[in-house]
Design an enzyme around this catalytic site. Structure first.
Site, short mmCIF file in Angstrom:
data_model
loop_
_atom_site.label_atom_id
_atom_site.label_comp_id
_atom_site.label_asym_id
_atom_site.label_seq_id
_atom_site.Cartn_x
_atom_site.Cartn_y
_atom_site.Cartn_z
N ASP A 193 0.84 -1.21 0.00
CA ASP A 193 0.00 0.00 0.00
C ASP A 193 0.87 1.26 0.00
O ASP A 193 1.96 1.27 0.56
CB ASP A 193 -0.90 -0.03 1.25
CG ASP A 193 -2.05 0.97 1.14
OD1 ASP A 193 -2.41 1.36 0.00
OD2 ASP A 193 -2.59 1.36 2.19
N GLY A 248 -0.19 5.55 -4.34
CA GLY A 248 -0.82 6.84 -4.67
C GLY A 248 -0.18 7.98 -3.89
O GLY A 248 0.11 9.05 -4.44
N TRP A 251 2.78 8.01 -2.58
CA TRP A 251 4.16 8.17 -3.04
C TRP A 251 4.18 9.11 -4.26
O TRP A 251 5.01 10.00 -4.36
CB TRP A 251 4.73 6.79 -3.42
CG TRP A 251 6.16 6.78 -3.85
CD1 TRP A 251 7.25 6.57 -3.05
CD2 TRP A 251 6.66 6.95 -5.19
NE1 TRP A 251 8.41 6.61 -3.82
CE2 TRP A 251 8.06 6.84 -5.13
CE3 TRP A 251 6.05 7.19 -6.43
CZ2 TRP A 251 8.87 6.97 -6.27
CZ3 TRP A 251 6.86 7.32 -7.56
CH2 TRP A 251 8.25 7.22 -7.47
N ASN A 280 -11.13 -2.64 -4.94
CA ASN A 280 -10.43 -1.68 -5.81
C ASN A 280 -11.16 -1.44 -7.13
O ASN A 280 -10.84 -0.49 -7.85
CB ASN A 280 -8.98 -2.14 -6.07
CG ASN A 280 -8.07 -2.03 -4.87
OD1 ASN A 280 -7.15 -2.82 -4.70
ND2 ASN A 280 -8.30 -1.05 -4.00
N TRP A 281 -12.16 -2.27 -7.46
CA TRP A 281 -12.99 -1.99 -8.65
C TRP A 281 -13.69 -0.65 -8.51
O TRP A 281 -14.14 -0.08 -9.50
CB TRP A 281 -14.04 -3.08 -8.85
CG TRP A 281 -13.53 -4.39 -9.37
CD1 TRP A 281 -13.43 -5.55 -8.68
CD2 TRP A 281 -13.07 -4.68 -10.70
NE1 TRP A 281 -12.94 -6.56 -9.49
CE2 TRP A 281 -12.71 -6.04 -10.74
CE3 TRP A 281 -12.93 -3.92 -11.86
CZ2 TRP A 281 -12.22 -6.66 -11.88
CZ3 TRP A 281 -12.44 -4.54 -13.01
CH2 TRP A 281 -12.09 -5.89 -13.01
N ARG A 296 2.33 -4.87 6.11
CA ARG A 296 1.58 -3.86 5.38
C ARG A 296 2.39 -2.57 5.35
O ARG A 296 2.76 -2.04 6.40
CB ARG A 296 0.21 -3.56 6.00
CG ARG A 296 -0.56 -2.50 5.18
CD ARG A 296 -1.98 -2.26 5.60
NE ARG A 296 -2.64 -1.38 4.64
CZ ARG A 296 -3.90 -1.46 4.25
NH1 ARG A 296 -4.67 -2.39 4.76
NH2 ARG A 296 -4.41 -0.61 3.36
N SER A 333 -7.89 -4.85 5.33
CA SER A 333 -8.55 -4.57 4.05
C SER A 333 -8.94 -5.84 3.28
O SER A 333 -8.67 -5.98 2.09
CB SER A 333 -7.65 -3.67 3.18
OG SER A 333 -7.35 -2.48 3.84
C1 IPE Z 1 -5.39 -2.74 -0.01
O1 IPE Z 1 -5.09 -1.39 -0.17
C2 IPE Z 1 -5.40 -3.41 -1.34
C3 IPE Z 1 -4.10 -3.54 -2.00
C4 IPE Z 1 -2.93 -3.16 -1.52
C5 IPE Z 1 -4.14 -4.18 -3.27
P1 IPE Z 1 -6.24 -0.29 -0.27
O2 IPE Z 1 -5.55 1.01 -0.44
O3 IPE Z 1 -7.23 -0.66 -1.30
O4 IPE Z 1 -6.93 -0.41 1.17
P2 IPE Z 1 -7.79 0.64 1.99
O5 IPE Z 1 -8.85 1.17 1.08
O6 IPE Z 1 -6.86 1.73 2.43
O7 IPE Z 1 -8.32 -0.13 3.17
C1 IPE Z 2 -1.66 0.21 -3.31
O1 IPE Z 2 -1.47 1.57 -3.35
C2 IPE Z 2 -1.96 -0.35 -4.67
C3 IPE Z 2 -3.36 -0.79 -4.84
C4 IPE Z 2 -4.28 -0.72 -3.92
C5 IPE Z 2 -3.71 -1.32 -6.12
P1 IPE Z 2 -2.67 2.61 -3.31
O2 IPE Z 2 -3.07 2.90 -4.73
O3 IPE Z 2 -3.76 2.15 -2.42
O4 IPE Z 2 -1.94 3.87 -2.69
P2 IPE Z 2 -2.53 4.89 -1.63
O5 IPE Z 2 -3.01 4.09 -0.47
O6 IPE Z 2 -3.63 5.64 -2.32
O7 IPE Z 2 -1.36 5.77 -1.30
MG MG Z 3 -4.16 2.39 -0.44
#
Ligand code: IPE
Ligand code: IPE
Ligand code: MG
Length: 238
Positions: A8, A11, A13, A56-57, A173, A181
């Site tokens: 995680d 985004g 970063w 994530n969808w 994590r 999650s």
């Molecule tokens: C968990 O991260 C899913 C993955 C790393 C693929 P999310 O960013 O989707 O989780 P939440 O929404 O912060 O719980």
């Molecule tokens: C994890 O990074 C990748 C996926 C969930 C696919 P994020 O995209 O959730 O990154 P943040 O949590 O928004 O920084």
């Molecule tokens: Mg995330």
């Protein structure tokens, strides 16, 4: 040893560098590359990486497509490397909602790496642990409650895990959040949890080694009482 990672922070970063989220995901792929090699070198038997959750969808379509595009390119680039490193690639999660080209590539990579013995690398895509548990529960069909290990086998079948994975020993994590999650809820019943603020693209071999060192210092008890140290036992016998 089974290690699982919630990767995680891509985004955040990217946002810290005024880049778009996709750039964060691209940087995240480089971290995957480094950590997979590190895990194989450190003797991890099973590594499960959370790449895309069923929730994530709900992200913007462009981001979802970019993530799947990256995954496909990762597989095209890495499958040969997995074969030479004897890493068995396997995807867990739902398959029916993936695009045909991605699904073809996943199955192709699974077939080509099926002989890998050094490490079982499971990548969770369109994965929801609650859904897996419900699916596995359906398979019980009124049979007497299975032994815990049998239920792990049912979960493996529900997830397309080949072979089924043992319970998680260490869950990492990145990104600073302290939650699961919907990842491996059953399998993490006695996992050691390791939460780290480091954003996923910055997580490297050294950070992974630090997590393993911390794990080695933990005392796992599984509900029992701590085994007395050798010194205490000797004193007790005197
Ligand atoms: C968990 O991260 C899913 C993955 C790393 C693929 P999310 O960013 O989707 O989780 P939440 O929404 O912060 O719980
Ligand atoms: C994890 O990074 C990748 C996926 C969930 C696919 P994020 O995209 O959730 O990154 P943040 O949590 O928004 O920084
Ligand atoms: Mg995330």
């Amino acid at each position: 040893m089974h290690t699982a990672i919630i990767m995680d922070g891509n985004g955040r970063w990217a946002a810290a560098r005024n880049l778009d989220r996709q750039a964060g995901h691209r940087a995240g792929v480089r971290a995957v590359h480094a950590v997979v090699r590190a895990a194989a070198r450190c003797g991890v038997d099973t590594l499960t990486l959370y790449a895309f959750s069923s929730d994530n969808w709900h992200r913007p379509r462009a981001e979802v497509e970019a993530l799947f595009g990256l995954l496909r390119r990762y597989l095209i680039a890495e499958t040969d490397r997995c074969i030479s490193d004897s890493i068995r690639l396997n995807f867990i999660g739902r398959r029916e909602r993936l695009t045909a080209p991605l699904l073809r590539q996943l199955e192709h990579s699974e077939r080509l790496t099926a002989g890998g013995r050094r490490m079982h690398l499971r990548i969770a895509v369109d994965y929801s642990s609650r859904r897996s548990i419900i699916e596995a529960g359906r398979q019980l069909q009124g049979a007497p409650l299975a032994e815990m290990t049998d239920f792990l086998a049912l979960l493996g079948a529900a997830d397309h895990s080949d072979p089924a994975a043992p319970a998680v020993d260490l869950l990492i994590r990145t990104g600073g959040e302290r939650r699961l999650s919907d990842f491996l809820l059953w399998e993490c019943a006695y996992a050691e949890l390791y939460f780290v603020d480091c954003l996923w693209p910055d997580f490297d071999e050294t950070a992974f080694a630090t997590a393993l060192e911390e794990y080695a210092r933990r005392q796992r008890r599984f509900g029992r009482i701590a085994a007395p140290s050798a010194a205490a036992t000797t004193a007790g016998q005197a």
